[in-house]
Design an enzyme around this catalytic site. Structure first.
Site, PDB file in Angstrom:
ATOM      1  N   GLY A   1       0.859  -1.174   0.000  1.00  0.00           N
ATOM      2  CA  GLY A   1       0.000   0.000   0.000  1.00  0.00           C
ATOM      3  C   GLY A   1       0.892   1.218   0.000  1.00  0.00           C
ATOM      4  O   GLY A   1       2.110   1.089   0.059  1.00  0.00           O
ATOM      5  N   SER A   2       0.302   2.400  -0.076  1.00  0.00           N
ATOM      6  CA  SER A   2       1.143   3.584  -0.088  1.00  0.00           C
ATOM      7  C   SER A   2       1.007   4.309   1.245  1.00  0.00           C
ATOM      8  O   SER A   2       0.181   3.962   2.083  1.00  0.00           O
ATOM      9  CB  SER A   2       0.737   4.514  -1.221  1.00  0.00           C
ATOM     10  OG  SER A   2      -0.459   5.165  -0.872  1.00  0.00           O
TER      11      SER A   2
ATOM     12  N   LYS B   1      -0.330   2.965   5.393  1.00  0.00           N
ATOM     13  CA  LYS B   1       0.450   1.742   5.599  1.00  0.00           C
ATOM     14  C   LYS B   1       1.370   1.844   6.815  1.00  0.00           C
ATOM     15  O   LYS B   1       1.374   0.956   7.668  1.00  0.00           O
ATOM     16  CB  LYS B   1       1.280   1.448   4.347  1.00  0.00           C
ATOM     17  CG  LYS B   1       2.126   0.184   4.479  1.00  0.00           C
ATOM     18  CD  LYS B   1       2.690  -0.226   3.151  1.00  0.00           C
ATOM     19  CE  LYS B   1       3.576   0.843   2.559  1.00  0.00           C
ATOM     20  NZ  LYS B   1       4.936   0.825   3.101  1.00  0.00           N
ATOM     21  N   SER B   2       2.125   2.929   6.881  1.00  0.00           N
ATOM     22  CA  SER B   2       3.029   3.082   8.023  1.00  0.00           C
ATOM     23  C   SER B   2       2.234   3.161   9.323  1.00  0.00           C
ATOM     24  O   SER B   2       2.658   2.643  10.360  1.00  0.00           O
ATOM     25  CB  SER B   2       3.897   4.330   7.859  1.00  0.00           C
ATOM     26  OG  SER B   2       4.762   4.172   6.753  1.00  0.00           O
TER      27      SER B   2
ATOM     28  N   ASN C   1      -9.068   0.239   4.700  1.00  0.00           N
ATOM     29  CA  ASN C   1      -8.674   1.150   5.773  1.00  0.00           C
ATOM     30  C   ASN C   1      -9.458   2.467   5.729  1.00  0.00           C
ATOM     31  O   ASN C   1     -10.118   2.770   4.732  1.00  0.00           O
ATOM     32  CB  ASN C   1      -7.168   1.418   5.662  1.00  0.00           C
ATOM     33  CG  ASN C   1      -6.621   2.117   6.891  1.00  0.00           C
ATOM     34  OD1 ASN C   1      -7.169   1.992   7.988  1.00  0.00           O
ATOM     35  ND2 ASN C   1      -5.548   2.863   6.711  1.00  0.00           N
TER      36      ASN C   1
ATOM     37  N   GLY D   1      44.600   2.187 -34.430  1.00  0.00           N
ATOM     38  CA  GLY D   1      45.437   1.510 -35.420  1.00  0.00           C
ATOM     39  C   GLY D   1      45.129   0.026 -35.539  1.00  0.00           C
ATOM     40  O   GLY D   1      45.933  -0.732 -36.097  1.00  0.00           O
TER      41      GLY D   1
ATOM     42  N   SER E   1      34.941  -2.894 -29.904  1.00  0.00           N
ATOM     43  CA  SER E   1      34.435  -3.814 -28.859  1.00  0.00           C
ATOM     44  C   SER E   1      34.725  -3.291 -27.445  1.00  0.00           C
ATOM     45  O   SER E   1      35.578  -3.824 -26.758  1.00  0.00           O
ATOM     46  CB  SER E   1      34.975  -5.230 -29.051  1.00  0.00           C
ATOM     47  OG  SER E   1      36.358  -5.249 -29.307  1.00  0.00           O
TER      48      SER E   1
END
Lengths: 300, 636
Positions: free
Chosen positions: B32-33, B38-39, B166, B473, B542
């Site tokens: 969740g955010s 959530k916290s 919630n 070269g 390369s």
């Protein structure tokens, strides 16, 4: 077969972590602070490699300011178990006589412990170091990985942590990098005491209540452990029944009044505990978020 | 109350410890955010289970007044916001682990952030979870983010979900609102194959139905959130599945004991059980299950043990010990989901490492078949995968590994991808199935083989690989080497960077991904020419070690000579034979190696040419001398 108990599950996970770290390192070492978490870690190491011997030495980064009982206990355990112990004391600190009374807790801790640890790791070329830190100890630890990379300068970068999935730990290092491995990451203080009780693991007697001479400094009970401790004017040590929840340098570690004389009684006290464990350590109070700063600089 | 307080503690503790003996461990992830609370919910769980100590509480009171969002009340969310950086930003930036316990269980909560860019963290947190609590705001209902989280849970194999609706206090504890959210969620979850959903109305802020049933929701008769977490069945799949144990470590303290240490990841093991060792396929019988606490009659999933076998068969770290009745498959080509977790995008064809179980092997990933939009679940065509992108790709390993499908076993079907240069964990994946291609397309066995071709030519086959900055070269030296070989009657072919881009690789540009593909094709062509018995001179900038290693790995170790044509950027830029540096400096040319694209110098080239002190003629003589010494050609 019923599911594993939580202590069995934690034990299995810790042993798995230790075996992975050893299998993927060249010169592993276990940081041994002589505290209860170190005691549990050492006990688990014995189990992980049984019937073989513990395949790495212990490293004690010493400050010369630990409780006397800790040195006695350390030497006794090492002799009993037959493990190799490397004791390292930062020579610069020895020369300058760095101590918490004249130099303050921050400088003392930084030079003896943080610098001392870096010097020891560099000197011996250890590439993987086990530490007893737990995620429940302090908020910045809650996000630290089990396998935590350190730069060649021993710095921790919380923004560059490796994702850690399943039981797969990535211990691969570039030259100069080291890994700190925390097998007790998912243990809580209560788990540790329950396990000590269940397995009958020896710990330093200071964890258990006894009559000890202490002075009260701003609400913190400091043990007068030897005559290096300067008493302030009018200060006289009094005998009180105390124990320690955490052990570090004696001038920086506060005792609590308690009657708990064994692991069982400590668990009993914890059921009513109202202070978190690190509160007894003076260094955490220095500044908000101070542990995170210390870790970025290389503190364990 | 005749008993002393000591006796009371004594009695309580013993009863308490007795409970501890039965206590189990449940790992779950909270999705969740911050906005969903959530916290606050995690803070509430810690607070209510009395895991918040006095000193934390007093810090919380101070912080709540200073930066809290709840006026004079405690802001429980601050309990779980750890790092200083995220405190400043007010968001959680990484996965964190929290702990609390009830009388029945200890809980490890993975706290994963809800923001879009942090798919990586959610996948990480969910990889060890038995269950997920998905949090939604009753006022907002099912959001795109909720769908994304649920999809990721299904992908990583978390199929038990508790939907916590919630902020019910803010909708007047409305049953209709709750029922609506519940129905909508179940329908969506069912579409992606998740049916084990329990919904619960809560207010994390007020504590309704978190630890106790709330009087505010008389219409809800189910258990509280803690009640559910305490009683939900633990995953039995791992216990009941076939036995698997990746071997971590061979324990040989002396010549009498040889044990194989590892953690049982599924199933159970007993002395006398027949076991198969994969990938070798050798079979044996369990002699003892050794632990420091004595030999076991049974070992189950989650236990760390040491196994001895009745036969002296060769076992090493990385082998998978399995029940002989249901052994895992062994393969080297797979289809898998890949979740990319690094800022540097995935490069198809590049050589990475895969760690699966305790085995680390070489891995290349093909172009994704598609990537998945985690919000809409649409399949999108893709050439590569960036940070937090998920795709389905074919994989190619450098040797066969034992595995199970991820849906059957997370530990033997899940893997991480490691970058060979930085050693970082850059991705993870979940194996679907082995591709039969490797089995069916056998290398056509031809009578006239490499040795026969080379013998006719009176030479050994070899790739001489020239690498270095543009203007170093390389082509000049390679050209001279080929003339000398030709004069002496040896058969060679010069593959030149510019020339192949006119044909074979004309569809490729100069992005990092295209450069990798360019070199991969050239390396394959060179390897075929080696098979034809030729001396192949390959002249390519390369720039990446990984691709040069890939070329080297295609032929045997004696058939590859890496020539590092070393020059400082300043000298190369001064020479600038093709005018490329000038264009790049003027911004007319992008991705020129050395200017805005990196060059990784070889660490151990067979020949190191400093082209500022050696002439091309001298350099070509060095190469000819090396070929002579290596026995590719006869020494002159």
């Amino acid at each position: 077969m019923s599911p594993l108990t939580h202590l069995q599950a934690l034990e299995g996970e810790s042993i798995h972590i230790m075996r992975e770290a050893v299998a993927e390192s060249e010169r592993p070492v276990m940081l041994y602070s002589v505290g209860k978490d170190s005691s549990v870690m050492l006990h688990l190491a014995g189990k992980a490699f049984y019937p073989g011997p513990i395949p790495f030495p212990l490293l004690h980064v010493d400050t010369t300011w630990k409780f006397r009982d800790m040195y006695v206990f350390r030497d006794k355990r090492v002799a009993e178990l037959g493990v190799d112990l490397v004791v390292y004391q930062n020579p610069e600190c020895l020369k300058l006589g760095i101590n918490p009374f004249s130099h303050g807790s921050e400088l003392h801790t930084d030079m003896w412990k943080t610098e001392g640890l870096k010097q020891a790791l560099d000197l011996y070329g250890f590439d993987v170091a086990f530490g007893g830190a737990r995620r429940d100890e302090e908020t910045s630890r809650a996000k630290e990985r089990v396998f935590s990379m350190r730069s060649p300068q021993h710095r921790w970068d919380p923004k560059q942590q490796r994702p850690e999935l399943w039981r797969l730990y990535n211990a691969r290092r570039s030259p100069g990098e080291t890994v700190r491995v925390f097998p007790l990451s998912n243990w809580t203080e209560l788990d540790v005491w329950q396990y000590i009780h269940q397995e009958d693991i020896p710990v330093v007697p200071l964890y258990f209540a006894a009559q000890r001479p202490v002075v009260d400094r701003g609400g913190t009970l400091i043990l007068v452990d030897d005559d290096r401790m300067p008493l302030e004017v009018g200060e006289t040590p009094s005998l009180r029944t105390v124990r320690f929840r955490t052990l570090g340098c004696y001038p920086l570690t506060g005792a609590i009044e308690s009657e708990a004389r064994d692991a069982l009684s400590i668990i009993g006290e914890m059921m009513r505990a109202t202070n978190s464990e690190r509160q007894g350590r003076v260094i955490d109070h220095d500044a908000s978020g101070s542990m995170e700063k210390k870790k970025q600089e290389g503190y364990f | 109350m005749a008993r002393s307080s000591d006796e009371l503690i004594e009695t309580d503790v013993e009863r308490y410890l007795e409970q501890q003996q039965r206590k189990t461990l449940l790992r779950f992830i909270m999705c969740g955010s911050v906005d969903d609370g959530k916290s606050t919910l995690i803070g509430r769980l810690l607070y209510e289970s009395h895991l918040v100590f006095d000193d934390h509480l007093s810090a919380l009171e101070t912080d709540s007044k200073r930066i809290g969002t709840q006026g004079d009340e405690l802001d429980l969310a601050l309990l779980v916001d750890g790092l200083a950086a995220e405190r400043e930003q007010g968001i959680t930036i990484d996965v964190a682990y929290r702990f609390f316990a009830t009388e029945a269980r200890k809980f490890i909560v993975a706290d994963a952030p809800g923001h879009e860019q942090y798919t990586r963290n959610m996948i990480t947190g969910a990889s060890t979870a038995d269950l997920a609590v998905v949090l939604v705001d009753a006022r907002k209902g099912i959001l795109t983010q909720t769908r994304r989280h649920t999809y990721l849970l299904s992908l990583i194999g978390v199929h038990k979900i508790v939907l916590a609706v919630n902020k019910l206090d803010l909708v007047g504890y409305s049953r209709e609102t709750f029922d609506g959210v519940d129905a909508e969620y179940r329908e969506f979850a069912k579409e992606i194959g998740i049916t084990d959903v329990v919904s619960i109305p809560v207010s994390a802020l007020r504590g309704d139905n978190v630890t106790r049933s709330s009087d505010n929701t008389p219409w809800y008769t189910g258990p509280s959130l803690i009640g559910i977490l305490d009683s939900i069945d633990l995953d039995t799949d791992r216990r009941d599945g076939p036995f698997r144990m990746p071997v971590q470590w061979v324990n040989r303290p002396d010549s009498d004991f040889r044990g194989f240490a590892g953690t049982v990841v599924s199933g159970a093991l007993h002395p006398g059980d027949p076991v198969r060792l994969t990938p070798s396929g050798r079979q044996s019988t369990v002699s003892r299950i050794v632990t420091a606490d004595g030999d076991l009659d049974e070992a189950v999933s989650g236990q760390a043990i040491t196994v001895t076998l009745t036969d002296a068969i060769d076992v090493s770290r990385g082998d998978l010990l399995a029940g002989a009745d249901a052994p895992p498959s062994v393969a080297d080509q797979f289809e898998a989901h890949i979740v990319w977790m690094n800022d540097q995008e995935m490069l198809p064809g590049r050589s990475y490492l895969m760690k699966i179980g305790t085995l680390t092997v070489g891995l290349t990933i093909a172009h994704p078949k598609y990537k998945i939009n985690v919000n809409t679940l649409e399949h999108i065509a893709a050439k590569s995968l960036g940070l937090n992108e998920i795709g389905v790709c074919n994989l190619n390993l450098d040797r066969p590994v034992p595995f199970d499908r991820y849906v059957d076993n997370r530990d033997t079907g899940g893997f991480i991808v490691i970058d060979r240069i930085t050693n970082n964990t850059v991705g993870c994946g979940m194996l679907h199935f082995a591709l039969r291609r490797a089995d069916n397309i056998h290398w056509q066995s031809i009578d006239v083989n490499k040795a026969a071709h080379a013998a006719l030519n009176h030479q050994g086959p070899c790739i001489v690989w020239f690498t270095g900055l543009s203007g170093a070269g390389k082509s000049t030296i390679a050209n001279l080497v080929e003339r000398k070989l030709h004069q002496r009657g040896f058969h060679s072919y010069l593959l030149d960077g510019d020339n192949v881009r006119h044909g074979l690789n004309k569809d490729l540009g100069f992005t990092e991904a295209d450069r990798v593909e360019n070199i991969r094709r050239v390396a394959e062509v060179a390897a075929l020419m080696v098979d034809a018995g030729l001396i192949v001179l390959a002249s390519f900038i390369s720039p990446f070690r990984s691709e040069r290693r890939l070329a080297r790995d295609l032929v045997s170790t004696t058939e590859f000579c890496e020539v590092f044509v070393d020059v400082t950027l300043a000298v190369a830029e001064q020479r600038d034979p093709k005018g490329l540096y000038r264009k790049a400096r003027q911004g007319e040319l992008l991705n020129l190696t050395g200017i805005d694209s990196p060059y990784e110098p070889p660490e151990h080239p067979e020949i190191h040419v400093d082209s500022t002190s050696l002439s091309a003629e001298q350099a070509s003589d060095l190469v000819i001398a090396w070929l002579g010494a290596a026995g590719v050609i006869e020494s002159a």
